[in-house]
Write a protein that holds these residues in place. Structure first.
Motif, PDB file in Angstrom:
ATOM      1  N   SER A 272      57.190  55.468  42.887  1.00  0.00           N
ATOM      2  CA  SER A 272      55.784  55.852  42.989  1.00  0.00           C
ATOM      3  C   SER A 272      55.610  56.848  44.124  1.00  0.00           C
ATOM      4  O   SER A 272      56.430  56.921  45.046  1.00  0.00           O
ATOM      5  CB  SER A 272      54.879  54.626  43.206  1.00  0.00           C
TER       6      SER A 272
ATOM      7  N   TYR B 241      47.549  39.647  45.002  1.00  0.00           N
ATOM      8  CA  TYR B 241      47.252  40.366  43.772  1.00  0.00           C
ATOM      9  C   TYR B 241      46.691  39.429  42.713  1.00  0.00           C
ATOM     10  O   TYR B 241      47.245  38.344  42.463  1.00  0.00           O
ATOM     11  CB  TYR B 241      48.511  41.018  43.208  1.00  0.00           C
TER      12      TYR B 241
ATOM     13  N   SER C  78      42.748  47.421  46.314  1.00  0.00           N
ATOM     14  CA  SER C  78      43.337  48.421  45.425  1.00  0.00           C
ATOM     15  C   SER C  78      43.188  47.952  43.988  1.00  0.00           C
ATOM     16  O   SER C  78      43.306  46.756  43.697  1.00  0.00           O
ATOM     17  CB  SER C  78      44.825  48.631  45.730  1.00  0.00           C
TER      18      SER C  78
ATOM     19  N   TYR D 295      44.738  48.676  40.118  1.00  0.00           N
ATOM     20  CA  TYR D 295      45.856  49.253  39.379  1.00  0.00           C
ATOM     21  C   TYR D 295      45.509  49.264  37.895  1.00  0.00           C
ATOM     22  O   TYR D 295      45.280  48.210  37.294  1.00  0.00           O
ATOM     23  CB  TYR D 295      47.133  48.438  39.604  1.00  0.00           C
TER      24      TYR D 295
ATOM     25  N   HIS E 180      51.376  53.345  35.633  1.00  0.00           N
ATOM     26  CA  HIS E 180      50.188  52.851  36.341  1.00  0.00           C
ATOM     27  C   HIS E 180      49.595  53.959  37.207  1.00  0.00           C
ATOM     28  O   HIS E 180      50.286  54.894  37.627  1.00  0.00           O
ATOM     29  CB  HIS E 180      50.514  51.672  37.285  1.00  0.00           C
TER      30      HIS E 180
ATOM     31  N   SER F 141      46.766  53.874  40.624  1.00  0.00           N
ATOM     32  CA  SER F 141      45.963  52.976  41.457  1.00  0.00           C
ATOM     33  C   SER F 141      45.090  53.748  42.430  1.00  0.00           C
ATOM     34  O   SER F 141      45.421  54.858  42.868  1.00  0.00           O
ATOM     35  CB  SER F 141      46.856  51.993  42.228  1.00  0.00           C
TER      36      SER F 141
ATOM     37  N   TYR G 272      52.458  56.007  39.719  1.00  0.00           N
ATOM     38  CA  TYR G 272      53.715  55.305  39.472  1.00  0.00           C
ATOM     39  C   TYR G 272      54.504  56.037  38.403  1.00  0.00           C
ATOM     40  O   TYR G 272      53.940  56.561  37.432  1.00  0.00           O
ATOM     41  CB  TYR G 272      53.433  53.855  39.061  1.00  0.00           C
TER      42      TYR G 272
END
Length: 379
Positions: free
Chosen positions: A64, A213, A275, A277, A329, A331, A344
């Motif tokens: 990423s 998360y 964050s 995602y 992804h 984010s 990513y």
């Protein structure tokens, strides 16, 4: 001619990626070789030795590039060291050995990890992984390490109590409760809202974080905005705008789940960062469409799309329109410590997922791989 190995493929991508953002490649390459462990020398003509959940094609590494208004772009590796032979337990122990080897060499601090290690230790880990780690590379600075622990490794139903005890030991119990109050839809803890990653920075600086998360299945944008509302600097309008651009104006995500993460630090009773995602690969036809959305996000927040172009050129081995998942992804980071955007990039070491517009016509056919090998699709 010698066969291309997993290490050959990934190190070539990383070397080019470091060059794309102006980071010296020597130390990142050494660490990547060590992280790959016994999987590194295996030829790409063989199938993956373990169905790693890091990437759709089971590559044990994902790259990423993080954009921030306060510093040049950074490169990150998310990886899982595989055991020999691989298993959840063997991989957990192999990744731990990788961290132990580099703890002194890289000046890591494992004090917070040590205080919760027993909670995440089991001879029979459940779930899709037990221990992952990430490496962050900034120009002119030592690499930063972070570990990802699985709250569900003792079972989905035990994740909330496990996380509660871990954060209590770390003095973050109040932040955890505030996060639950905002982030969990009524009655959905362990169902549509799940605690899926518990991450720790392995350093002792003032910016050292614990990150928690939440994976949100079948979620509406308004639910995400409410979940982020516990963070003072999580601007609801910016979050809604990001979802609209990345998700193609969707207000509800019913396919691949969204993931939100909370940054927790000592001495504060609420999370200080958030964050979101978006698994963009699940909401586009191909990577050309994903690229257009990523560029729109970078333009909106004032980041240089040329960096993205160089990064994609470093990793890609095909035209963007010929597959989906090279950009898995996207984010948006809000609040402390480094707001910005992260893109990513999949290594696609083993296979390329066909564009969505062609997938139904394949009707179970094999997928095309960068090495010319045919492989089974990722479920």
């Amino acid at each position: 001619m010698d066969e291309v190995s997993l290490s050959d493929h990934l190190c070539d991508q990383l070397r080019r990626l470091c060059g794309a953002v102006g980071i010296g490649p020597a130390e990142p390459l050494d660490l990547l070789e060590s992280l790959l462990g016994p999987a590194g020398p295996q030829p790409l003509s063989a199938p993956p030795s373990w169905p790693s959940n890091i990437a759709d094609d089971h590559s044990p590494v994902e790259f990423s590039v993080a954009f921030s208004p306060t510093e040049p772009p950074t490169v990150r590796i998310l990886g899982e060291t595989l055991g020999a032979p691989p298993s959840r337990l063997a991989n957990m122990l192999a990744t731990q050995r990788f961290l132990d080897i580099h703890a002194h060499r890289a000046g890591l601090s494992t004090s917070r990890l040590d205080s919760v290690r027993d909670l995440f230790a089991t001879r029979d880990p459940q779930g899709v992984f037990a221990l992952w780690c990430s490496l962050v590379f900034r120009n002119g600075r030592r690499p930063e390490f972070k570990v990802y622990l699985n709250p569900e490794l003792r079972g989905v139903d035990r994740a909330p109590s496990l996380v509660s005890e871990a954060l209590h030991r770390l003095g973050l119990g109040r932040s955890y409760q505030a996060m639950l109050d905002h982030g969990i839809r009524p009655g959905e803890l362990g169902h549509r809202d799940r605690l899926t990653f518990f991450a720790l920075d392995l350093h002792d600086s003032a910016q050292a974080r614990v990150k928690l998360y939440l994976t949100h299945h079948d979620v509406q944008v308004r639910d995400v905005i409410r979940a982020a509302g516990v963070v003072d600097d999580a601007d609801a309008n910016r979050l809604a705008e990001f979802c609209a651009i990345a998700g193609g104006d969707r207000t509800r995500f019913v396919g691949l789940p969204l993931v939100g993460s909370y940054t927790l630090v000592e001495g504060v009773d609420r999370p200080v960062g958030y964050s979101l995602y978006v698994p963009i690969r699940g909401y586009v036809d191909d990577d050309e469409e994903a690229y257009d959305r990523v560029v729109a996000v970078l333009d909106r927040y004032g980041f240089d799309r040329a960096v993205l172009d160089r990064a994609l050129a470093a990793v890609a081995r095909r035209p963007l329109r010929d597959g989906v998942g090279l950009i898995p992804h996207l984010s948006l980071r809000l609040g402390a410590p480094r707001p910005g955007v992260t893109v990513y990039l999949s290594a696609e070491a083993y296979q390329v997922r066909p564009p969505a517009r062609h997938r139904l016509s394949l009707d179970g056919a094999t997928l095309t791989t960068p090495t010319g090998r045919a492989g089974a699709g990722h479920p």
